[in-house]
Structures are given as C-alpha cells and as structure tokens.
Scaffold this active site. Structure first.
Site, PDB file in Angstrom:
ATOM      1  N   ARG A 164       0.855  -1.210   0.000  1.00 22.50           N
ATOM      2  CA  ARG A 164       0.000   0.000   0.000  1.00 22.50           C
ATOM      3  C   ARG A 164       0.883   1.249   0.000  1.00 22.50           C
ATOM      4  O   ARG A 164       0.473   2.328  -0.424  1.00 22.50           O
ATOM      5  CB  ARG A 164      -0.953  -0.016   1.197  1.00 22.50           C
ATOM      6  CG  ARG A 164      -1.843   1.233   1.286  1.00 22.50           C
ATOM      7  CD  ARG A 164      -3.100   1.021   2.122  1.00 22.50           C
ATOM      8  NE  ARG A 164      -2.842   0.463   3.421  1.00 22.50           N
ATOM      9  CZ  ARG A 164      -2.314   1.119   4.469  1.00 22.50           C
ATOM     10  NH1 ARG A 164      -1.982   2.394   4.338  1.00 22.50           N
ATOM     11  NH2 ARG A 164      -2.124   0.519   5.610  1.00 22.50           N
ATOM     12  N   TYR A 191     -16.298  16.845 -13.322  1.00 23.80           N
ATOM     13  CA  TYR A 191     -16.885  15.494 -13.308  1.00 23.80           C
ATOM     14  C   TYR A 191     -17.863  15.373 -12.122  1.00 23.80           C
ATOM     15  O   TYR A 191     -17.523  15.778 -10.994  1.00 23.80           O
ATOM     16  CB  TYR A 191     -15.738  14.490 -13.197  1.00 23.80           C
ATOM     17  CG  TYR A 191     -16.134  13.053 -13.081  1.00 23.80           C
ATOM     18  CD1 TYR A 191     -16.931  12.436 -14.040  1.00 23.80           C
ATOM     19  CD2 TYR A 191     -15.689  12.292 -12.004  1.00 23.80           C
ATOM     20  CE1 TYR A 191     -17.270  11.102 -13.923  1.00 23.80           C
ATOM     21  CE2 TYR A 191     -16.013  10.947 -11.893  1.00 23.80           C
ATOM     22  CZ  TYR A 191     -16.818  10.363 -12.854  1.00 23.80           C
ATOM     23  OH  TYR A 191     -17.154   9.041 -12.738  1.00 23.80           O
ATOM     24  N   ASP A 209      -7.902  18.167 -13.398  1.00 22.92           N
ATOM     25  CA  ASP A 209      -8.171  16.837 -13.963  1.00 22.92           C
ATOM     26  C   ASP A 209      -7.766  16.909 -15.437  1.00 22.92           C
ATOM     27  O   ASP A 209      -8.387  17.622 -16.232  1.00 22.92           O
ATOM     28  CB  ASP A 209      -9.670  16.524 -13.802  1.00 22.92           C
ATOM     29  CG  ASP A 209     -10.035  15.120 -14.275  1.00 22.92           C
ATOM     30  OD1 ASP A 209      -9.367  14.611 -15.193  1.00 22.92           O
ATOM     31  OD2 ASP A 209     -11.015  14.562 -13.749  1.00 22.92           O
ATOM     32  N   LYS A 256      -9.316   5.631 -18.421  1.00 23.42           N
ATOM     33  CA  LYS A 256      -9.699   6.051 -19.777  1.00 23.42           C
ATOM     34  C   LYS A 256      -8.542   5.767 -20.748  1.00 23.42           C
ATOM     35  O   LYS A 256      -8.182   4.633 -20.963  1.00 23.42           O
ATOM     36  CB  LYS A 256     -10.107   7.526 -19.771  1.00 23.42           C
ATOM     37  CG  LYS A 256     -11.025   7.904 -18.613  1.00 23.42           C
ATOM     38  CD  LYS A 256     -12.334   7.139 -18.609  1.00 23.42           C
ATOM     39  CE  LYS A 256     -13.191   7.605 -17.450  1.00 23.42           C
ATOM     40  NZ  LYS A 256     -14.159   6.646 -16.990  1.00 23.42           N
TER      41      LYS A 256
END
Ligand code: PLP
Length: 418
Positions: free
Chosen positions: A82, A135, A206, A231
């Site tokens: 992690r 978004y 973004d 994406k």
C-alpha cells in the site's frame, strides 16, 4: 544493440552488457522512446524485457538492521505494497516523466486520485473554488463528504475568466478540468492558475481528457494534476486506475492521503497500465484522427445542431485550446436537432451497430451515451452549461473511421427531425 554479437555468440562489449546504463535516457529524447524505456532496469529483472508483477502485499527482511533502516527511511527497501511496490513504482516513474512532474502516486481509480488530492489540500474551515463543468462525482464528493468535514465549495462557470472576486481569505484550492467532459468548455489554465497563485491558492486539474501526451498542466502553472487512468492511459476498458502528479513539495502530503485512504494501486493493475502506456502515442494518434474525422462528418450533417469538439476550428474555445494542447483526444459531444417524437431518440441509439451505450470513455471501442437519459445531477449540470436535450457524448475508438461514419449515417437516417 548490435545483433551481430548475439548471432555470432561473441562476448558483448562492456557497454552493451550493462543494460541499465542503456536505458538511462536523456531528457532530450522523444517521448515515444522514453515511454518505452525510461527507468527500465533490466539487470535488476534478470534481463526480462517486461518488469515482473511483484504480486506481494509485503516485503520481508533478512535481519533486524535492514528492518530498522527501512522503517527509518534510510534504505530504499520495500516494506508494504500500500506504501510502495516495484511494479507500481515503474508505472509511477513513467507517468511522472510524461507530465513533467517530480513524482507520481498511482491510485486505484480516478476518484482515488481526486479525493486524495482534495483531502491533501483542504481541511475544515477551508474554501474551494471549482469549475462548474467538473466530473459529477468530484462535485458529489465536495458537496457531500468535504462539506461534512467543514469545507465549503463554490462553483464558477467555465466561461468565467476573472475569478479573483470569488477567491476568499480561506480559499485553499482551485479545482479545474479542461475541457469538461459534457460541454467541452476550454479553460484558460495559465490565467486562472496565475490568479490563484497570486492569492496563495493551490491549483489542481483533472487532465484525463488530454492525457499527459497532449497537455502538461504543470508547465501551465498548475500545482497538482489528477487523472483517471481508466480512460486513455489504460485504453482497453479492462482496468480501473488513477494518478496524481506534482512537484516535490506536494508529493509527501499527497502520498500520505492516498495511502491512508487505502487508494493506492495494486501491482496487477500497474502491470496492465504499463503495458498500455507503451502504445499510448500510437493509440492517441489514431483516436485523434478518428475523432476529428467523425466530428467533421457530423458537423456537416443536416440533422446535427452543433458538434462540441475542441479540435474543430468552429468550436468556440478552439483558439484557446490550440495554445494549451498539442493534440486532441476523441471524446466529444453532438447535439442533434429535436426529433419528431421522444421515441426517435431511442430509435437512433438502438440502430447503432458498432457504437455501444456506455458511460466510460478512452477505450479501444466506440461508445455513445445519450445525456438526456442519465442522472438528475447530470441533467441539472447540462442545463447550467447550456446543452440541449438531444445531446449525445461520443468516445471514438480505434475502429476504421469510415465504418464509424457508416454506422452513424445509417442510424441518423432513421432519426426524424421535427
Ligand atoms: C473526467 C473524469 N475524471 C475522473 C473520473 C473518475 O475516474 P474513475 O472512474 O477511474 O474513478 C472520470 C470517470 O468517468 C471522468 O470522466
């Protein structure tokens, strides 16, 4: 490498045998080459061309001293995935290089990147100024969880150039997305960043639409870049991932936020993303050409009201976009003229054979989403951004553009306008 040495079985000259020297590339080398070879350390991976997937949640220690050194941060040994994992780091180094940042934190999704960036930059009592075309779930996070934590957010219209009057004494973050993924409004990123920085406000953007190949916001005055790698970076609709990139000063709090949220990326997804990155320039070139070809064809169609594609010279933000982007991705929108009846909308979409109905974008497959049929929050945002109810978003894939145009042509032939 000289193939002759290999074929004849001769011992290689020394400089060829130290493979990792071969891959310490100069900063002047082209991006396409650097994506392929930057930071590859083949000696460390037994000469393997591809980095192994370190499919392990933890790393162990041969003795106490090695453990203590790792805990103290005085050795570079891995401890726990992690926190750090070699496969994930290989991906992070390549994305940081592409964005021109000092480092990158790969996250489990785009929302992992966005929420970690907002939590790292905002605390109770702070204020955020956010573009209204952002978004939807970014807005939901700000208006829900961040509001609950005592952060207030106000939104500005994407056509607004002067935001200085909206910055307050407690404004700590300006959040941008350019273009927005519904109306494709282009923001004046250098100018908005300048106004924010003068007021000591951190700028986050973004950058998923353009990918780091076609826009590098750190060079435009932005502090923190976030991506949904789900994406174009992933490109095959087979993984969820995100990324946060910044200069040195912001990296520790960003990494801490992503780690404490448990939002960091796993090694299997990192491997898939590394594999995808190698073809990013090729895929983006094809997406770009296909997207422009379909957008131009739709612009001339008699049943089309307008096409919202930043790369079209007729698009209102085109000139501004040309100053900030070095290429165009293939997500854009079209507004059709109103149909004779609402059923026509279904008929048009259902007639499509290559395009699928899908909410994501940036994959190899072409998608279309009718925005009049989505959530109330998206519909409210659509109205504020001045979009009509016959608005469809297209993600143009890697198919032959002639086939995509044929598909749209036959579906539009069945669409009767009022
Ligand atoms: C512009 C934009 N940013 C962020 C996200 C969130 O990415 P993810 O789904 O990987 O969490 C999306 C997802 O559609 C998006 O379109």
């Amino acid at each position: 490498m000289d193939i002759g040495y290999w074929v004849l079985g001769l011992p290689m000259p020394v400089h060829y045998s130290i493979l990792n020297i071969q891959y310490q590339l100069s900063g002047t080398m082209h991006t396409t080459t650097r994506i392929l070879h930057e930071n590859d350390d083949r000696e460390m991976q037994l000469g393997s061309v591809n980095p192994p997937i370190y499919h392990s949640s933890l790393f162990t220690f041969p003795n106490m001293q090695e453990f203590l050194d790792a805990q103290a941060g005085t050795s570079s040994r891995y401890i726990y995935s992690r926190h750090r994992n070699p496969t994930v780091e290989a991906l992070e180094q390549k994305i940081a290089m592409l964005e021109g940042g000092d480092g990158c934190i790969a996250t489990a999704s785009g929302m992992g990147a966005i929420t970690a960036a907002l939590l790292a930059t905002l605390k109770s009592g702070d204020h955020a100024l956010v573009v209204d075309s952002c978004y939807g779930p970014t807005r939901a996070f700000l208006d829900g969880i961040m509001a609950g934590l005592g952060v207030t957010t106000i939104y500005f219209h994407p056509e607004q150039r002067d935001i200085s009057g909206m910055l307050r004494a407690n404004t700590r973050a300006l959040y941008l997305e350019s273009p927005g993924s519904l109306s494709f409004h282009i923001l004046d990123v250098p100018e908005l960043s300048r106004q924010a920085r003068e007021a000591g406000v951190t700028v986050i953007i973004d950058n998923s639409w353009a990918t780091p190949l076609y826009q590098q916001p750190l060079s435009l005055g932005v502090d923190i870049v976030v991506h949904t790698g789900t994406k174009y970076l992933g490109g095959h609709s087979d993984l969820l991932m995100g990324a946060i990139i910044s200069r040195e000063d912001w990296l520790p709090p960003l990494r801490q936020a992503a780690e404490l949220l448990g939002a960091t990326l796993g090694p299997a997804e990192a491997y898939l993303a590394l594999r995808s990155l190698r073809t990013l320039p090729l895929r983006m070139a094809q997406h770009q050409g296909n997207g422009l070809a379909v957008a131009a064809w739709l612009s001339d169609h008699p049943k089309v009201r307008r096409v919202l594609h930043p790369g079209l010279p007729t698009f209102p933000g085109h000139e501004l976009a040309r100053q900030q982007f070095s290429g165009w991705s293939s997500l854009f929108a079209v507004e059709l003229l109103p149909p004779v009846s609402p059923e026509q909308r279904h008929g048009f979409v259902d007639a499509l054979q290559i395009f699928s109905i899908g909410v994501s974008w940036g994959g190899y497959e072409s998608l279309l989403i009718p925005l009049h049929a989505t959530t109330p929050a998206v519909m409210a945002q659509r109205q504020r951004l001045g979009l009509n109810s016959d608005h469809y978003r297209l993600s143009i894939g890697l198919e032959d553009p002639a086939d995509l145009i044929d598909d749209l042509s036959q579906a539009l032939a069945r669409y009767e306008i009022a």
